[in-house]
Design an enzyme around this catalytic site. Structure first.
Site, PDB file in Angstrom:
ATOM      1  N   ALA A 151      77.425 102.851  42.534  1.00  0.00           N
ATOM      2  CA  ALA A 151      76.860 102.781  43.794  1.00  0.00           C
ATOM      3  C   ALA A 151      75.302 103.472  43.743  1.00  0.00           C
ATOM      4  O   ALA A 151      74.385 102.722  44.081  1.00  0.00           O
ATOM      5  CB  ALA A 151      77.549 103.598  44.783  1.00  0.00           C
ATOM      6  N   GLU A 170      71.663 113.308  38.948  1.00  0.00           N
ATOM      7  CA  GLU A 170      73.151 113.107  38.411  1.00  0.00           C
ATOM      8  C   GLU A 170      73.724 114.396  37.920  1.00  0.00           C
ATOM      9  O   GLU A 170      72.915 114.955  36.982  1.00  0.00           O
ATOM     10  CB  GLU A 170      73.265 111.832  37.560  1.00  0.00           C
ATOM     11  CG  GLU A 170      74.598 112.007  36.638  1.00  0.00           C
ATOM     12  CD  GLU A 170      75.891 111.945  37.380  1.00  0.00           C
ATOM     13  OE1 GLU A 170      76.080 111.185  38.180  1.00  0.00           O
ATOM     14  OE2 GLU A 170      76.626 112.630  37.410  1.00  0.00           O
ATOM     15  N   ASP A 358      80.991 116.508  46.850  1.00  0.00           N
ATOM     16  CA  ASP A 358      79.687 117.116  47.145  1.00  0.00           C
ATOM     17  C   ASP A 358      78.965 116.658  48.083  1.00  0.00           C
ATOM     18  O   ASP A 358      78.680 117.106  49.125  1.00  0.00           O
ATOM     19  CB  ASP A 358      78.782 117.381  45.682  1.00  0.00           C
ATOM     20  CG  ASP A 358      79.575 117.912  44.582  1.00  0.00           C
ATOM     21  OD1 ASP A 358      80.575 118.061  44.721  1.00  0.00           O
ATOM     22  OD2 ASP A 358      78.770 118.354  43.641  1.00  0.00           O
ATOM     23  N   ARG A 418      98.928  99.183  45.972  1.00  0.00           N
ATOM     24  CA  ARG A 418      99.005 100.432  44.893  1.00  0.00           C
ATOM     25  C   ARG A 418      99.815 101.376  45.628  1.00  0.00           C
ATOM     26  O   ARG A 418     100.703 102.053  45.192  1.00  0.00           O
ATOM     27  CB  ARG A 418      97.696 100.872  44.565  1.00  0.00           C
ATOM     28  CG  ARG A 418      96.939 100.089  43.742  1.00  0.00           C
ATOM     29  CD  ARG A 418      95.449 100.439  43.554  1.00  0.00           C
ATOM     30  NE  ARG A 418      94.814  99.532  42.673  1.00  0.00           N
ATOM     31  CZ  ARG A 418      93.748  99.502  42.439  1.00  0.00           C
ATOM     32  NH1 ARG A 418      92.819 100.568  42.738  1.00  0.00           N
ATOM     33  NH2 ARG A 418      93.285  99.011  41.398  1.00  0.00           N
ATOM     34  N   ILE A 573      84.425  98.137  43.144  1.00  0.00           N
ATOM     35  CA  ILE A 573      83.115  97.397  42.657  1.00  0.00           C
ATOM     36  C   ILE A 573      82.511  96.572  43.514  1.00  0.00           C
ATOM     37  O   ILE A 573      81.273  96.589  43.570  1.00  0.00           O
ATOM     38  CB  ILE A 573      83.418  96.732  41.378  1.00  0.00           C
ATOM     39  CG1 ILE A 573      84.158  97.790  40.439  1.00  0.00           C
ATOM     40  CG2 ILE A 573      82.242  96.483  40.539  1.00  0.00           C
ATOM     41  CD1 ILE A 573      83.439  98.908  39.843  1.00  0.00           C
TER      42      ILE A 573
HETATM   43  P1  ADP Z   1      80.700 105.204  43.167  1.00  0.00           P
HETATM   44  O1  ADP Z   1      81.781 104.336  42.531  1.00  0.00           O
HETATM   45  O2  ADP Z   1      80.831 105.558  44.471  1.00  0.00           O
HETATM   46  O3  ADP Z   1      79.260 105.211  42.434  1.00  0.00           O
HETATM   47  P2  ADP Z   1      81.097 107.345  41.027  1.00  0.00           P
HETATM   48  O4  ADP Z   1      82.176 108.216  40.835  1.00  0.00           O
HETATM   49  O5  ADP Z   1      81.284 106.179  40.157  1.00  0.00           O
HETATM   50  O6  ADP Z   1      81.235 106.753  42.561  1.00  0.00           O
HETATM   51  O7  ADP Z   1      79.976 107.940  40.742  1.00  0.00           O
HETATM   52  C1  ADP Z   1      79.582 109.061  41.283  1.00  0.00           C
HETATM   53  C2  ADP Z   1      78.475 109.841  40.643  1.00  0.00           C
HETATM   54  O8  ADP Z   1      77.967 111.105  41.468  1.00  0.00           O
HETATM   55  C3  ADP Z   1      79.146 110.592  39.412  1.00  0.00           C
HETATM   56  O9  ADP Z   1      78.520 110.286  38.229  1.00  0.00           O
HETATM   57  C4  ADP Z   1      79.028 112.056  39.624  1.00  0.00           C
HETATM   58  O10 ADP Z   1      79.007 112.748  38.707  1.00  0.00           O
HETATM   59  C5  ADP Z   1      77.607 112.288  40.477  1.00  0.00           C
HETATM   60  N1  ADP Z   1      77.820 113.526  41.434  1.00  0.00           N
HETATM   61  C6  ADP Z   1      78.708 114.047  42.137  1.00  0.00           C
HETATM   62  N2  ADP Z   1      78.473 115.052  42.700  1.00  0.00           N
HETATM   63  C7  ADP Z   1      77.268 115.138  42.346  1.00  0.00           C
HETATM   64  C8  ADP Z   1      76.009 116.082  42.851  1.00  0.00           C
HETATM   65  N3  ADP Z   1      76.626 117.052  43.764  1.00  0.00           N
HETATM   66  N4  ADP Z   1      74.722 115.947  42.464  1.00  0.00           N
HETATM   67  C9  ADP Z   1      74.386 114.922  41.554  1.00  0.00           C
HETATM   68  N5  ADP Z   1      75.256 113.855  41.157  1.00  0.00           N
HETATM   69  C10 ADP Z   1      76.621 114.107  41.640  1.00  0.00           C
END
Ligand code: ADP
Length: 591
Positions: A151, A170, A358, A418, A573
């Site tokens: 996302a 990230e 978070d 699921r 996705i």
């Molecule tokens: P989505 O499918 O919604 O994109 P993902 O799990 O693939 O969700 O991606 C979420 C991303 O956000 C992960 O790479 C995770 O490490 C990152 N993330 C989570 N918390 C934080 C934060 N506090 N600051 C920055 N990145 C974060």
């Protein structure tokens, strides 16, 4: 991130895994003989092989000559090797979020070092800093994106393509999140493969399937946006982003037709690699190892984000807005229990360690509305020991396997939702299921080729068995073989008559024929958190009164109300792509 080292194979004719080193083995003063030594460990993707070169009692080089880690996780191997060389020690920190890869490389280097015959005490640690990224105290951009999963990357690209300057923050040492470790499949009604296969489908049918799959607890307006845009956005992924899709589809549980596109190698790696390359190309600046901690609001508008980088507070100012794309909370045990006490420590998880909710916590502090928080999905067929989602089990999604219990009986429709399969599985003996299929199904699905590393690993660990007869396969797990044979015979009869009289399994029924036969043991693990932040159709975050929080957008698993009680396979996705683009576009255009 540490600059990529070349993982090159140095050929050493005399070397084999069991031979101690090659080249000279002259003893130095401290007694660590010079030479190159091979060692093995096991990472997330299977075997890791290293060549450790000792010179003058120091680690002069570590080469990773074989590994199966996915990009991102592979960076952990490089980072730790670099640190071991620089500091001349095996005592280095693991890379957070890449525990299995980290333990794998440590194991391999220690194995190699043991072959020197010396004790690790002989290694004199040396001062040395592995070069670290520098960070200013403050940055500014039009749009700040938090989270670099599917996302976040999508939102960042779309915002940049709409003229915004973008910084993506990230918290992990690599981008990807849950998207990276997913199969990457994407539901898309009326897509190019359905057309080729003459499968009739429509946006309306997809819309109805999502609502039904979520027990109508979904927000119909958000579902409409998802259903209407999924296929256009799949085409965007293919044509604009350069994602390669396989030439077959999968039939995910709960969908009324086969409509799910499969990226190269049935892996989220293809999506993340192509999205990150595009993000870089369009000028998105990515800051890794940086965890957003707080949203800053001024006069009701979100104008900045505070983040932590290596213990230092960094402020990211956003002139247009902030996009929350921090994923779900499947790896946050406290949060899971807070919202659904059944999702306790006894349940394993398929999630990336970064999925700690978070973004939800930060948004809630600004009064954001949270919805459906209690709906937490388990994936029915995961590794019974680690909780990892098992892609070899995709043979089920091709309609070529049955699920049985220890008593040898089917207990659920194999293409059910699921949550339904998970619940049914937990009610069986030992709370596990056994997936059964034959050689013809293996050849048709090729899951042993597509997911070779996982297949070999499961066979090695006895979680998957291949045997010439049904009796032998059943005996491996103590399954009632006579019952299983009856179950297979009944199923074959249903296939011959075109109707499953027990569970009314959807799709084409294919009879099992000759061996070898396969049985895989699995159990459910936490996979997706359906609940999260409430957004409108512009991906703007709403407060508890239903009003827009100015300057704050959200997309992906961090949001709620799109999938209702239960997300259908391959809809995530579609969700992250559609709402990632909506969020990126709107944030770029905001004032
Ligand atoms: P989505 O499918 O919604 O994109 P993902 O799990 O693939 O969700 O991606 C979420 C991303 O956000 C992960 O790479 C995770 O490490 C990152 N993330 C989570 N918390 C934080 C934060 N506090 N600051 C920055 N990145 C974060």
């Amino acid at each position: 991130m540490v600059k990529k080292r070349v993982l090159a194979l140095i050929l050493c004719a005399a070397m084999s895994m069991s031979v101690v080193g090659c080249g000279s083995t002259s003893s130095s003063d401290s007694g660590i003989p010079d030479g190159t030594y091979t060692g093995e460990g096991t990472g997330k993707g299977g075997k890791i092989v290293v060549e450790l070169t000792m010179k003058d009692s120091k680690i002069s080089d570590i080469k990773v000559v074989e590994h199966g880690e996915t990009p991102g996780y592979a960076d952990a191997l490089e980072k730790m090797s670099a640190e071991m060389i620089t500091k001349n020690t095996l005592e280095v920190d693991m890379v957070s979020g890449a525990t299995l890869s980290s333990t794998g490389i440590l194991e391999a280097v220690k194995d190699a070092f043991n072959k020197t015959g010396a004790s690790t005490d002989k290694l004199v640690a040396q001062e040395g800093e592995v070069s670290k990224e520098e960070r200013e105290a403050e940055y500014s951009a039009d749009v700040i994106v938090l989270g670099g999963g599917g996302a976040g990357l999508t939102a960042a690209i779309e915002a940049a393509q709409n003229g915004a300057s973008v910084i993506l923050v990230e918290k992990m040492p690599m981008v990807g999140g849950n998207t990276l470790i997913s199969g990457g499949e994407m539901a898309a009604p009326g897509n190019w493969l359905q057309e080729k296969e003459s499968i009739e489908d429509s946006k309306e049918q997809f819309y109805q399937d999502i609502l039904k799959g979520g027990d109508n607890e979904n927000d119909p307006e958000l579902v409409r946006v998802l259903a209407d845009n999924a296929t256009t956005d799949a085409e965007w992924l293919k044509n604009e982003i350069g994602v390669t899709f396989e030439d077959y589809m999968l039939f995910f549980g709960g969908h009324s037709v086969k409509r799910s596109l499969v990226p190269k190698d049935a892996s989220g790696v293809e999506l993340i690699q192509k999205l990150s390359a595009k993000a870089e190309e369009v000028g998105v600046i990515t800051h890794l190892n940086t965890a957003a901690t707080e949203l800053v609001q001024e006069d009701g508008k979100v104008v900045a984000v505070k983040a932590n980088f290596d213990g230092k507070e960094i402020t990211y100012k956003a002139s247009n807005g902030v996009i929350l794309a921090t994923g779900g909370f499947g790896s946050n045990l406290d949060m899971r229990i807070k919202y659904n006490e059944e999702m306790n420590e006894k349940i394993l998880s398929t999630n990336s360690v970064g999925s700690t909710g978070d973004g939800i916590t930060m948004a809630e502090k600004l009064g954001a509305q949270l919805v459906d928080m209690e709906y937490i999905q388990t994936y029915p067929t995961c590794d019974p020991e680690t909780g990892t989602l098992l892609y070899v089990g995709d043979v089920r999604l091709e309609g070529r396997s049955i699920l049985v219990n220890k008593e040898g009986k089917r207990f659920v429709e194999e293409l059910e939702r699921r949550d339904v399969i998970s619940k049914a599985t937990v009610a069986q003996t030992d709370s596990v299921s056994y997936m059964f299929w034959d050689e013809a199904s293996m050849e048709a699905s090729k899951v042993n080729v597509k997911h070779k590393k996982e297949y070999d690993n499961l066979i090695e660990r006895g979680i998957l068995v291949k045997a010439d007869t049904i009796e032998d396969a059943a005996a491996h797990f103590g399954i009632d073989a006579e019952e299983l044979k009856k179950t297979v015979a009944n199923y074959n009869e249903y296939a011959a008559n075109g109707k499953d009289l027990e569970f009314n399994k959807r799709g084409e029924l294919v009879a099992f024929t000759d061996g070898p036969y396969y049985i895989m043991k699995s159990r459910p693990a936490i996979h997706h958190t359906m609940g999260g932040i409430k957004i409108n159709t512009n991906a703007e975050v709403l407060n508890t009164a239903g009003e827009v929080i100015d300057g704050l957008y959200a997309a992906g698993e961090v949001t709620g109300d799109i999938h209702g009680t239960n997300r259908l396979g391959s809809d995530a996705i579609a969700d992250i792509t559609v709402f990632g683009r909506v969020a990126g576009r709107n944030a770029a255009k905001a004032e």
